[in-house]
Design a protein around this motif. Structure first.
Motif, PDB file in Angstrom:
ATOM      1  N   THR A   1      -2.056  39.863  88.012  1.00 59.29           N
ATOM      2  CA  THR A   1      -2.504  39.834  89.412  1.00 59.29           C
ATOM      3  C   THR A   1      -4.020  39.835  89.565  1.00 59.29           C
ATOM      4  O   THR A   1      -4.532  39.926  90.687  1.00 59.29           O
ATOM      5  CB  THR A   1      -1.889  40.998  90.225  1.00 59.29           C
ATOM      6  OG1 THR A   1      -2.350  42.242  89.707  1.00 59.29           O
ATOM      7  CG2 THR A   1      -0.367  40.951  90.189  1.00 59.29           C
TER       8      THR A   1
ATOM      9  N   LEU B   1       5.971  34.915  91.974  1.00 60.68           N
ATOM     10  CA  LEU B   1       4.616  34.820  91.423  1.00 60.68           C
ATOM     11  C   LEU B   1       4.574  33.846  90.243  1.00 60.68           C
ATOM     12  O   LEU B   1       5.418  33.902  89.341  1.00 60.68           O
ATOM     13  CB  LEU B   1       4.134  36.202  90.982  1.00 60.68           C
ATOM     14  CG  LEU B   1       2.698  36.340  90.471  1.00 60.68           C
ATOM     15  CD1 LEU B   1       2.143  37.713  90.817  1.00 60.68           C
ATOM     16  CD2 LEU B   1       2.610  36.120  88.962  1.00 60.68           C
TER      17      LEU B   1
ATOM     18  N   THR C   1      -3.478  32.926  90.010  1.00 60.65           N
ATOM     19  CA  THR C   1      -2.121  33.385  90.289  1.00 60.65           C
ATOM     20  C   THR C   1      -1.782  33.043  91.735  1.00 60.65           C
ATOM     21  O   THR C   1      -2.643  33.151  92.615  1.00 60.65           O
ATOM     22  CB  THR C   1      -2.013  34.905  90.058  1.00 60.65           C
ATOM     23  OG1 THR C   1      -2.178  35.181  88.668  1.00 60.65           O
ATOM     24  CG2 THR C   1      -0.657  35.432  90.498  1.00 60.65           C
TER      25      THR C   1
ATOM     26  N   HIS D   1       6.028  32.223  84.413  1.00 58.01           N
ATOM     27  CA  HIS D   1       6.690  33.066  85.396  1.00 58.01           C
ATOM     28  C   HIS D   1       6.732  34.490  84.842  1.00 58.01           C
ATOM     29  O   HIS D   1       7.653  34.850  84.106  1.00 58.01           O
ATOM     30  CB  HIS D   1       8.117  32.527  85.635  1.00 58.01           C
ATOM     31  CG  HIS D   1       8.856  33.230  86.720  1.00 58.01           C
ATOM     32  ND1 HIS D   1      10.150  33.684  86.570  1.00 58.01           N
ATOM     33  CD2 HIS D   1       8.492  33.543  87.997  1.00 58.01           C
ATOM     34  CE1 HIS D   1      10.548  34.260  87.698  1.00 58.01           C
ATOM     35  NE2 HIS D   1       9.565  34.180  88.571  1.00 58.01           N
TER      36      HIS D   1
ATOM     37  N   ARG E   1       1.805  32.370  87.333  1.00 58.56           N
ATOM     38  CA  ARG E   1       0.480  32.500  86.721  1.00 58.56           C
ATOM     39  C   ARG E   1       0.078  31.162  86.118  1.00 58.56           C
ATOM     40  O   ARG E   1       0.863  30.527  85.410  1.00 58.56           O
ATOM     41  CB  ARG E   1       0.490  33.577  85.625  1.00 58.56           C
ATOM     42  CG  ARG E   1      -0.894  33.972  85.136  1.00 58.56           C
ATOM     43  CD  ARG E   1      -0.815  34.837  83.890  1.00 58.56           C
ATOM     44  NE  ARG E   1      -0.426  34.051  82.713  1.00 58.56           N
ATOM     45  CZ  ARG E   1      -0.160  34.575  81.513  1.00 58.56           C
ATOM     46  NH1 ARG E   1      -0.219  35.872  81.331  1.00 58.56           N
ATOM     47  NH2 ARG E   1       0.174  33.797  80.498  1.00 58.56           N
TER      48      ARG E   1
ATOM     49  N   TYR F   1       1.668  32.949  94.829  1.00 59.82           N
ATOM     50  CA  TYR F   1       3.047  33.211  95.226  1.00 59.82           C
ATOM     51  C   TYR F   1       3.567  31.961  95.926  1.00 59.82           C
ATOM     52  O   TYR F   1       3.006  31.522  96.930  1.00 59.82           O
ATOM     53  CB  TYR F   1       3.123  34.418  96.161  1.00 59.82           C
ATOM     54  CG  TYR F   1       2.715  35.720  95.500  1.00 59.82           C
ATOM     55  CD1 TYR F   1       3.664  36.581  94.944  1.00 59.82           C
ATOM     56  CD2 TYR F   1       1.374  36.102  95.446  1.00 59.82           C
ATOM     57  CE1 TYR F   1       3.296  37.777  94.354  1.00 59.82           C
ATOM     58  CE2 TYR F   1       0.997  37.297  94.854  1.00 59.82           C
ATOM     59  CZ  TYR F   1       1.955  38.125  94.306  1.00 59.82           C
ATOM     60  OH  TYR F   1       1.580  39.314  93.713  1.00 59.82           O
TER      61      TYR F   1
ATOM     62  N   VAL G   1       4.129  42.015  90.767  1.00 57.99           N
ATOM     63  CA  VAL G   1       4.716  40.970  89.915  1.00 57.99           C
ATOM     64  C   VAL G   1       6.110  40.673  90.471  1.00 57.99           C
ATOM     65  O   VAL G   1       7.110  41.246  90.043  1.00 57.99           O
ATOM     66  CB  VAL G   1       4.772  41.406  88.437  1.00 57.99           C
ATOM     67  CG1 VAL G   1       5.393  40.299  87.581  1.00 57.99           C
ATOM     68  CG2 VAL G   1       3.387  41.734  87.925  1.00 57.99           C
TER      69      VAL G   1
END
Length: 384
Positions: A152, A359, A304, A336, A361, A306, A355
């Motif tokens: 995050t 989310l 990162t 993921h 990355r 969402y 997390v």
């Protein structure tokens, strides 16, 4: 007058002097010998056994130490191998404060392995210094921070953590600098005791080595960690050291491009109707954006976000990006964390630190910027 030599010059030349080899090789050779001739029993010249020390490993260790502004560099067989070495500094009854949003493998090692030996851990949000003040104890011996957390992307005020740690005489501050690299941040200059790296990532930069490293200016700790590496046998092969040393030669060039591409990707994602939230420290919307501008020289290449959409459709649609674990290579990756790198963390803990199942990355690579943005755009549309 500016500091001489500069970062890129050190990356290419530190520890690499051709005169250290009888052949005068400009590129350090891979010395694969496991053992070395001694003229007098028990009195080796420079090397005796490659677990204890190795010429190729020494080249890498001197180079990474120079890049971090450190006196000592210790290479390990993996990032978690380096974590294992650092935990040899602890004993039963010691207390460790760690970032709540730390790498899943670090969390697993602390909770599943070290806790068996009577070491106590508290995982807290280190961006909240007042919370740290309430958590630190007389037996707190280590504070484990990440320069950017995984996944995050929180940034810890390293100077504030160091200042608070000084109330405990023997407490050391470890900063995992994997995401930022010494090109963008040198934690030792901010007072940290030890810098840690998963060399597998940006330092090597080619996704073909698994390796770790530790740097420090503390002579006693440097000696202890070198001893632990030998005593525990957690050392990398000469070939891996050769590859990682080669990778660091372009670190400064690669990190500039990673950041340029990551900035473009983050800015695009902020405009997409198919994205709920974007986290990138280079964006003014990031909570620690201004703090990072004071303590760091950049924001690195990790993004990162969402997603609003179907995850599998998104992962099926990407063409330039590859769905895979790890990060920091020249190629762009998406992963993921919920089901991959952070699956070992309990569900409620994952949710508490942000997390979530939505989310994603992104390790933004070195491909052409326009292609990266276009690939994400079409994949996000396909996810709807």
């Amino acid at each position: 007058m500016s500091t001489y030599p500069h970062f890129g010059t050190d990356a290419i030349h530190a520890g690499q002097d051709p005169d250290q080899w009888s052949s005068k090789a400009v590129v350090p050779p891979i010395v694969m010998s496991a053992t070395y001739k001694q003229r007098i029993p028990g009195q080796p010249d420079l090397y005796e056994y490659s677990r204890s020390d190795n010429p190729t490993r020494g080249v890498f260790e001197r180079c990474i130490a120079a890049l971090e502004g450190a006196k000592h560099g210790i290479a390990a067989g993996s990032g978690l191998g380096a974590t294992t070495l650092l935990c040899q500094l602890l004993k039963s009854g010691d207390h460790v404060i760690a970032m709540d949003d730390c790498y899943g493998g670090t969390y697993r090692f602390f909770t599943a392995i070290m806790s068996k030996y009577g070491v106590e851990f508290d995982f807290i949000d280190l961006t909240d210094i007042s919370l740290m003040e309430k958590t630190i104890k007389p037996n707190t011996k280590m504070i484990w921070a990440e320069s950017l957390t995984n996944p995050t992307l929180k940034y810890t005020d390293i100077e504030a953590v160091v200042k608070l740690s000084k109330q405990n005489k023997d407490c050391i501050v470890v900063v995992d600098n994997t995401f930022m690299t010494p090109y963008f941040l040198r934690p030792l200059e901010l007072g940290a005791t030890i810098v840690y790296h998963s060399v597998t990532k940006y330092l090597n930069g080619h996704s073909d080595v698994v390796m770790g490293a530790i740097c420090t200016n503390d002579d006693e700790l440097g000696s202890k960690l070198k001893y632990f590496a030998n005593a525990c046998g957690i050392v990398p092969s000469p070939f891996d050291c050769f590859l990682a040393n080669r990778g660091m030669k372009t670190l400064h060039v690669r990190m500039r491009e990673h950041q340029k591409n990551a900035t473009a990707v983050a800015q695009f994602l902020e405009t997409s109707p198919f994205v709920e939230k974007v986290i990138y420290p280079g964006l003014p919307s990031h909570p620690q954006h201004e703090l990072m501008k004071k303590q760091a020289k950049g924001f690195s290449g990790m993004v990162t976000f969402y997603i609003k959409g179907n995850l599998q459709k998104f992962f099926d649609a990407v063409k330039v990006f590859t769905l895979a674990e790890s990060l920091g290579g020249f190629e762009s990756l998406v992963e993921h964390p919920w089901s991959m790198t952070h699956a070992s963390i309990p569900k409620e803990k994952r949710e508490a630190i942000g997390v979530l199942d939505t989310l994603i990355r992104v390790s933004v690579g070195l491909e052409e910027t326009e292609d990266l943005v276009a690939d994400l755009e079409q994949a996000l549309k396909a996810s709807q």
